[in-house]
Design a protein around this motif. Structure first.
Motif, PDB file in Angstrom:
ATOM      1  N   PHE A 177      30.677 -16.058  21.594  1.00 11.65           N
ATOM      2  CA  PHE A 177      32.004 -15.505  21.332  1.00 11.65           C
ATOM      3  C   PHE A 177      32.065 -14.925  19.923  1.00 11.65           C
ATOM      4  CE2 PHE A 177      36.722 -16.281  20.590  1.00 11.65           C
ATOM      5  CZ  PHE A 177      37.109 -15.181  21.344  1.00 11.65           C
ATOM      6  N   ARG A 178      31.383 -15.573  18.984  1.00 16.12           N
ATOM      7  CA  ARG A 178      31.347 -15.074  17.609  1.00 16.12           C
ATOM      8  C   ARG A 178      30.688 -13.692  17.553  1.00 16.12           C
ATOM      9  NH1 ARG A 178      26.589 -15.930  14.738  1.00 16.12           N
ATOM     10  NH2 ARG A 178      27.675 -16.482  12.814  1.00 16.12           N
ATOM     11  N   GLU A 179      29.648 -13.497  18.361  1.00 13.26           N
ATOM     12  CA  GLU A 179      28.977 -12.202  18.386  1.00 13.26           C
ATOM     13  C   GLU A 179      29.909 -11.138  18.967  1.00 13.26           C
ATOM     14  OE1 GLU A 179      26.263 -12.937  16.928  1.00 13.26           O
ATOM     15  OE2 GLU A 179      26.114 -15.050  17.455  1.00 13.26           O
ATOM     16  N   TYR A 180      30.642 -11.535  19.993  1.00 15.61           N
ATOM     17  CA  TYR A 180      31.592 -10.623  20.637  1.00 15.61           C
ATOM     18  C   TYR A 180      32.670 -10.191  19.647  1.00 15.61           C
ATOM     19  CZ  TYR A 180      35.245  -9.112  23.934  1.00 15.61           C
ATOM     20  OH  TYR A 180      36.221  -8.402  24.597  1.00 15.61           O
ATOM     21  N   LEU A 181      33.189 -11.141  18.882  1.00 12.99           N
ATOM     22  CA  LEU A 181      34.234 -10.824  17.913  1.00 12.99           C
ATOM     23  C   LEU A 181      33.712  -9.923  16.805  1.00 12.99           C
ATOM     24  CD1 LEU A 181      35.996 -14.302  17.514  1.00 12.99           C
ATOM     25  CD2 LEU A 181      36.733 -12.366  18.908  1.00 12.99           C
ATOM     26  N   MET A 182      32.558 -10.279  16.249  1.00 13.58           N
ATOM     27  CA  MET A 182      32.017  -9.491  15.146  1.00 13.58           C
ATOM     28  C   MET A 182      31.648  -8.077  15.576  1.00 13.58           C
ATOM     29  SD  MET A 182      29.684 -11.996  12.762  1.00 13.58           S
ATOM     30  CE  MET A 182      28.622 -12.601  14.073  1.00 13.58           C
ATOM     31  N   SER A 183      31.194  -7.925  16.801  1.00 17.00           N
ATOM     32  CA  SER A 183      30.771  -6.602  17.262  1.00 17.00           C
ATOM     33  C   SER A 183      31.930  -5.615  17.295  1.00 17.00           C
ATOM     34  CB  SER A 183      30.139  -6.708  18.654  1.00 17.00           C
ATOM     35  OG  SER A 183      31.094  -7.132  19.614  1.00 17.00           O
ATOM     36  N   GLY A 184      33.155  -6.131  17.414  1.00 17.49           N
ATOM     37  CA  GLY A 184      34.308  -5.244  17.441  1.00 17.49           C
ATOM     38  C   GLY A 184      34.933  -4.996  16.084  1.00 17.49           C
ATOM     39  N   GLY A 185      34.565  -5.813  15.085  1.00 14.68           N
ATOM     40  CA  GLY A 185      35.136  -5.646  13.759  1.00 14.68           C
ATOM     41  C   GLY A 185      36.123  -6.730  13.382  1.00 14.68           C
ATOM     42  N   LEU A 186      36.077  -7.868  14.061  1.00 13.92           N
ATOM     43  CA  LEU A 186      36.933  -8.989  13.678  1.00 13.92           C
ATOM     44  C   LEU A 186      36.232  -9.838  12.633  1.00 13.92           C
ATOM     45  CD1 LEU A 186      37.737  -8.677  17.039  1.00 13.92           C
ATOM     46  CD2 LEU A 186      39.374 -10.351  16.196  1.00 13.92           C
ATOM     47  N   CYS A 187      37.013 -10.448  11.760  1.00 15.56           N
ATOM     48  CA  CYS A 187      36.470 -11.327  10.726  1.00 15.56           C
ATOM     49  C   CYS A 187      37.448 -12.481  10.509  1.00 15.56           C
ATOM     50  CB  CYS A 187      36.220 -10.561   9.429  1.00 15.56           C
ATOM     51  SG  CYS A 187      37.696  -9.839   8.695  1.00 15.56           S
ATOM     52  N   PRO A 188      36.997 -13.565   9.889  1.00 16.02           N
ATOM     53  CA  PRO A 188      37.885 -14.720   9.687  1.00 16.02           C
ATOM     54  C   PRO A 188      39.024 -14.389   8.726  1.00 16.02           C
ATOM     55  CG  PRO A 188      35.574 -15.320   9.409  1.00 16.02           C
ATOM     56  CD  PRO A 188      35.625 -13.832   9.439  1.00 16.02           C
TER      57      PRO A 188
END
Length: 243
Positions: A177-188
């Motif tokens: 899920f972390r890879e999915y989020l980062m691939s779109g441009g999401l960050c903490p």
């Protein structure tokens, strides 16, 4: 012999008639219109997004734990090693994949609601920006569609600006899920991650923060918009600190 040939001819004629009747029946069935097809595609696009957010992380975690007790345990071991090695990447701008933003399914996702991005001011690529987004809603549909997908034309409206969307840091602890989020441009949504984008990642970064956060999402109800803004001034301090 003539009798046999006649019987075969009758059978063939009957088969042709049955086939023609079946074809006529099939053609008589109303086919879905283009509008119906678009509606189904839009529904499927939203469904895959919701299921990805709700199930991708937990299901992958359970699967990796299960694999530990099988002969495929090296898969879990290798992924764990990768996560340890890659632990700080979400805090450093992530690892976006432009092809994901251009995924055609996002156009159907956009049209389901629909979502539209309206430009009211130019953004210079020579600066960095913090964008306050509200309301949160249940799953931040509007913010996700505008800042993570290219379906609403963000890059065309604001050339040279790289949009980022912040979310709970705990989401980046879930495998895959972390890879999915980062691939779109999401960050903490942490000081470290936001500070990196505003001061250590060049210029042209636009960091969107959904100000109300999880507390606002829990206040959702049909037909009512609840905004939680009191004591939510951290993003203002970040903007002042980084100019």
């Amino acid at each position: 012999m003539k009798t046999i040939i006649a019987a075969c001819s009758q059978n063939l004629s009957g088969s042709r008639a049955s086939l023609h009747a079946a074809l006529r029946t099939l053609l008589a069935v109303p086919w879905p219109s283009q509008r119906d097809v678009r509606a189904w595609l839009q529904l499927l696009a939203v469904l895959q997004w919701v299921l990805s957010f709700l199930l991708l992380g937990p299901v992958t975690l359970v699967l990796l734990i299960y694999l530990v007790f099988t002969r495929f345990w090296p898969i879990s071991a290798l992924y764990l090693a990768w996560v340890i090695f890659d632990w700080d990447t979400p805090e450093k701008g992530g690892r976006r994949l432009p092809c994901l933003r251009r995924w055609s399914v996002w156009r159907h996702f956009r049209d389901y609601f629909p979502v539209k991005l309206v430009k009211t001011h130019d953004l210079s690529p020579g600066h960095n920006y913090i964008i306050g987004s509200h309301p949160h809603g249940i799953l931040c549909v509007g913010a996700f569609c505008n800042f993570i997908t290219g379906s609403t034309g963000f890059s065309e409206l604001f050339p040279g600006i790289r949009p980022f969307l912040t979310t709970l840091a705990g989401n980046f602890r879930l495998p895959l899920f972390r890879e999915y989020l980062m691939s779109g441009g999401l960050c903490p949504v942490t000081r470290r991650a936001i500070g990196h984008l505003l001061s250590e990642n060049g210029t042209g970064n636009a960091v969107a923060i959904v100000i109300g956060g999880a507390a606002e999402s829990l206040s959702c109800s049909p037909g009512v918009t609840t905004l939680i803004l009191k004591n939510r001034k951290g993003f203002v301090r970040m903007a002042l600190q980084h100019g």
